[in-house]
Design a protein around this motif. Structure first.
Motif, PDB file in Angstrom:
ATOM      1  N   LYS A   1      -3.366  14.338 -17.845  1.00 37.90           N
ATOM      2  CA  LYS A   1      -2.149  13.525 -17.930  1.00 37.90           C
ATOM      3  C   LYS A   1      -2.087  12.545 -16.766  1.00 37.90           C
ATOM      4  O   LYS A   1      -1.775  11.360 -16.944  1.00 37.90           O
ATOM      5  CB  LYS A   1      -0.920  14.445 -17.919  1.00 37.90           C
ATOM      6  CG  LYS A   1       0.389  13.753 -18.198  1.00 37.90           C
ATOM      7  CD  LYS A   1       1.511  14.786 -18.292  1.00 37.90           C
ATOM      8  CE  LYS A   1       2.853  14.122 -18.549  1.00 37.90           C
ATOM      9  NZ  LYS A   1       3.948  15.141 -18.626  1.00 37.90           N
ATOM     10  N   LEU A   2      -2.403  13.020 -15.561  1.00 35.07           N
ATOM     11  CA  LEU A   2      -2.420  12.156 -14.379  1.00 35.07           C
ATOM     12  C   LEU A   2      -3.438  11.037 -14.561  1.00 35.07           C
ATOM     13  O   LEU A   2      -3.161   9.869 -14.272  1.00 35.07           O
ATOM     14  CB  LEU A   2      -2.743  12.962 -13.129  1.00 35.07           C
ATOM     15  CG  LEU A   2      -3.008  12.146 -11.858  1.00 35.07           C
ATOM     16  CD1 LEU A   2      -1.755  11.392 -11.416  1.00 35.07           C
ATOM     17  CD2 LEU A   2      -3.534  13.036 -10.739  1.00 35.07           C
TER      18      LEU A   2
ATOM     19  N   PRO B   1      -5.591  14.556  -5.486  1.00 41.76           N
ATOM     20  CA  PRO B   1      -4.412  14.637  -6.360  1.00 41.76           C
ATOM     21  C   PRO B   1      -4.455  15.761  -7.382  1.00 41.76           C
ATOM     22  O   PRO B   1      -3.413  16.143  -7.912  1.00 41.76           O
ATOM     23  CB  PRO B   1      -4.412  13.278  -7.060  1.00 41.76           C
ATOM     24  CG  PRO B   1      -5.839  12.858  -7.072  1.00 41.76           C
ATOM     25  CD  PRO B   1      -6.392  13.344  -5.763  1.00 41.76           C
ATOM     26  N   THR B   2      -5.641  16.329  -7.665  1.00 41.28           N
ATOM     27  CA  THR B   2      -5.736  17.365  -8.693  1.00 41.28           C
ATOM     28  C   THR B   2      -5.886  18.762  -8.112  1.00 41.28           C
ATOM     29  O   THR B   2      -6.094  19.722  -8.850  1.00 41.28           O
ATOM     30  CB  THR B   2      -6.932  17.086  -9.630  1.00 41.28           C
ATOM     31  OG1 THR B   2      -8.156  17.227  -8.886  1.00 41.28           O
ATOM     32  CG2 THR B   2      -6.870  15.682 -10.203  1.00 41.28           C
TER      33      THR B   2
ATOM     34  N   ILE C   1      -7.414   4.264  -5.068  1.00 38.85           N
ATOM     35  CA  ILE C   1      -8.434   5.086  -4.416  1.00 38.85           C
ATOM     36  C   ILE C   1      -8.051   6.550  -4.592  1.00 38.85           C
ATOM     37  O   ILE C   1      -6.911   6.948  -4.329  1.00 38.85           O
ATOM     38  CB  ILE C   1      -8.552   4.772  -2.911  1.00 38.85           C
ATOM     39  CG1 ILE C   1      -9.038   3.337  -2.697  1.00 38.85           C
ATOM     40  CG2 ILE C   1      -9.509   5.762  -2.229  1.00 38.85           C
ATOM     41  CD1 ILE C   1      -9.136   2.939  -1.228  1.00 38.85           C
ATOM     42  N   ILE C   2      -9.014   7.345  -5.041  1.00 37.34           N
ATOM     43  CA  ILE C   2      -8.816   8.789  -5.140  1.00 37.34           C
ATOM     44  C   ILE C   2      -9.749   9.476  -4.151  1.00 37.34           C
ATOM     45  O   ILE C   2     -10.964   9.262  -4.179  1.00 37.34           O
ATOM     46  CB  ILE C   2      -9.112   9.300  -6.559  1.00 37.34           C
ATOM     47  CG1 ILE C   2      -8.138   8.693  -7.565  1.00 37.34           C
ATOM     48  CG2 ILE C   2      -9.031  10.818  -6.608  1.00 37.34           C
ATOM     49  CD1 ILE C   2      -8.410   9.119  -8.996  1.00 37.34           C
ATOM     50  N   ILE C   3      -9.173  10.282  -3.261  1.00 38.34           N
ATOM     51  CA  ILE C   3      -9.972  11.105  -2.346  1.00 38.34           C
ATOM     52  C   ILE C   3     -10.255  12.427  -3.050  1.00 38.34           C
ATOM     53  O   ILE C   3      -9.326  13.106  -3.499  1.00 38.34           O
ATOM     54  CB  ILE C   3      -9.204  11.373  -1.041  1.00 38.34           C
ATOM     55  CG1 ILE C   3      -8.818  10.062  -0.345  1.00 38.34           C
ATOM     56  CG2 ILE C   3     -10.023  12.254  -0.113  1.00 38.34           C
ATOM     57  CD1 ILE C   3      -7.893  10.245   0.833  1.00 38.34           C
TER      58      ILE C   3
ATOM     59  N   ILE D   1       0.844  -1.197   0.000  1.00 38.53           N
ATOM     60  CA  ILE D   1       0.000   0.000   0.000  1.00 38.53           C
ATOM     61  C   ILE D   1       0.881   1.250   0.000  1.00 38.53           C
ATOM     62  O   ILE D   1       1.804   1.367   0.808  1.00 38.53           O
ATOM     63  CB  ILE D   1      -0.913   0.039   1.244  1.00 38.53           C
ATOM     64  CG1 ILE D   1      -1.792  -1.213   1.294  1.00 38.53           C
ATOM     65  CG2 ILE D   1      -1.767   1.301   1.266  1.00 38.53           C
ATOM     66  CD1 ILE D   1      -2.454  -1.435   2.642  1.00 38.53           C
ATOM     67  N   GLY D   2       0.581   2.181  -0.895  1.00 37.96           N
ATOM     68  CA  GLY D   2       1.294   3.448  -0.932  1.00 37.96           C
ATOM     69  C   GLY D   2       0.320   4.606  -0.995  1.00 37.96           C
ATOM     70  O   GLY D   2      -0.650   4.552  -1.750  1.00 37.96           O
ATOM     71  N   MET D   3       0.547   5.641  -0.189  1.00 40.92           N
ATOM     72  CA  MET D   3      -0.341   6.818  -0.188  1.00 40.92           C
ATOM     73  C   MET D   3       0.417   8.041  -0.658  1.00 40.92           C
ATOM     74  O   MET D   3       1.533   8.313  -0.207  1.00 40.92           O
ATOM     75  CB  MET D   3      -0.917   7.060   1.208  1.00 40.92           C
ATOM     76  CG  MET D   3      -1.927   8.207   1.242  1.00 40.92           C
ATOM     77  SD  MET D   3      -2.926   8.178   2.772  1.00 40.92           S
ATOM     78  CE  MET D   3      -3.945   9.658   2.536  1.00 40.92           C
ATOM     79  N   ILE D   4      -0.195   8.766  -1.595  1.00 44.00           N
ATOM     80  CA  ILE D   4       0.373  10.004  -2.109  1.00 44.00           C
ATOM     81  C   ILE D   4      -0.449  11.143  -1.524  1.00 44.00           C
ATOM     82  O   ILE D   4      -1.619  11.321  -1.860  1.00 44.00           O
ATOM     83  CB  ILE D   4       0.353  10.019  -3.646  1.00 44.00           C
ATOM     84  CG1 ILE D   4       1.247   8.878  -4.162  1.00 44.00           C
ATOM     85  CG2 ILE D   4       0.834  11.350  -4.186  1.00 44.00           C
ATOM     86  CD1 ILE D   4       0.878   8.371  -5.508  1.00 44.00           C
TER      87      ILE D   4
END
Length: 210
Positions: free
Chosen positions: A177-178, A166-167, A193-195, A83-86
């Protein structure tokens, strides 16, 4: 869905003193899926994902990764489970290069700069990521920094990715692009998953919405 369940969060509750941030939350994420976690600011989205990424520990409930119950008590536990969170605010060392940030904190035998560059190049080419491994973070655009964050978690072998708003600071062109990158990751079996709270983007990128 017809695909394997990568993450299951069951009856998750998190309190901060008298404040209940999450109450009996149930959530599933499948392999090869982009799930949008939609809600207003302060609704508990990031708190929930911080428990999946090891920043917080749930007061109640159980997390399953690929069907197995796991304990995620630290970011290392999360990485060990793929699991990785950005985060919305990037966690990069400004005076380091992209490559140095990507490998920082990784375990095992130290690799040569050439070997690291080759691995970064391989991942980048697979997903259409553009990054100069030798460029210093303080010279990068917001979009470039985000690319480094994505490469950082992929380099560690993450197949479950969480992106927090993320945006928020991207231009429309950078956002598209993302999203193209995320679609390629999804096609390779990543669970994402996008918050967010942006309905237009949710409709554009999501397979499911919670």
């Amino acid at each position: 869905m017809g695909t394997a369940c990568a993450v299951k969060m069951e009856n998750i509750t998190k309190k901060f003193g008298s404040i209940v941030a999450n109450h009996n939350i149930n959530l599933e994420l499948h392999e090869g899926e982009i799930l949008s976690l939609l809600g207003e600011n302060g609704s508990g989205k990031t708190t929930l994902m911080n428990m999946l990424s090891g920043i917080y520990y749930p007061d109640e409930g159980q997390i399953y990764i690929h069907g197995k119950p796991v304990t995620i008590a630290s970011p290392k536990d999360a990485f060990d489970n793929g699991i990785g969170m950005i985060h919305q605010h990037f966690k990069l060392v400004e005076v380091f290069s992209a490559a140095d940030n990507i490998v920082a904190g990784t375990k095992g035998k130290l690799k040569s700069k050439g070997a690291v560059r080759d691995e970064i190049k391989k991942i980048s080419e697979q997903l259409g990521l553009e990054v100069d491994p030798d460029k210093k973070v303080y010279n990068m655009s917001v979009s470039e920094k985000q690319t480094v964050e994505i490469l950082k978690v992929l380099y560690r072998g993450a197949k479950i990715l969480i992106l927090d708003e993320p945006t928020a600071v991207l231009t429309p062109q950078e956002t598209e692009k993302l999203f193209n990158i995320l679609r390629k990751m999804k096609a390779q079996g990543c669970a994402i998953i996008i918050i967010t709270h942006k309905l237009g983007e949710v409709m554009d990128i999501s397979d499911r919405v919670t």
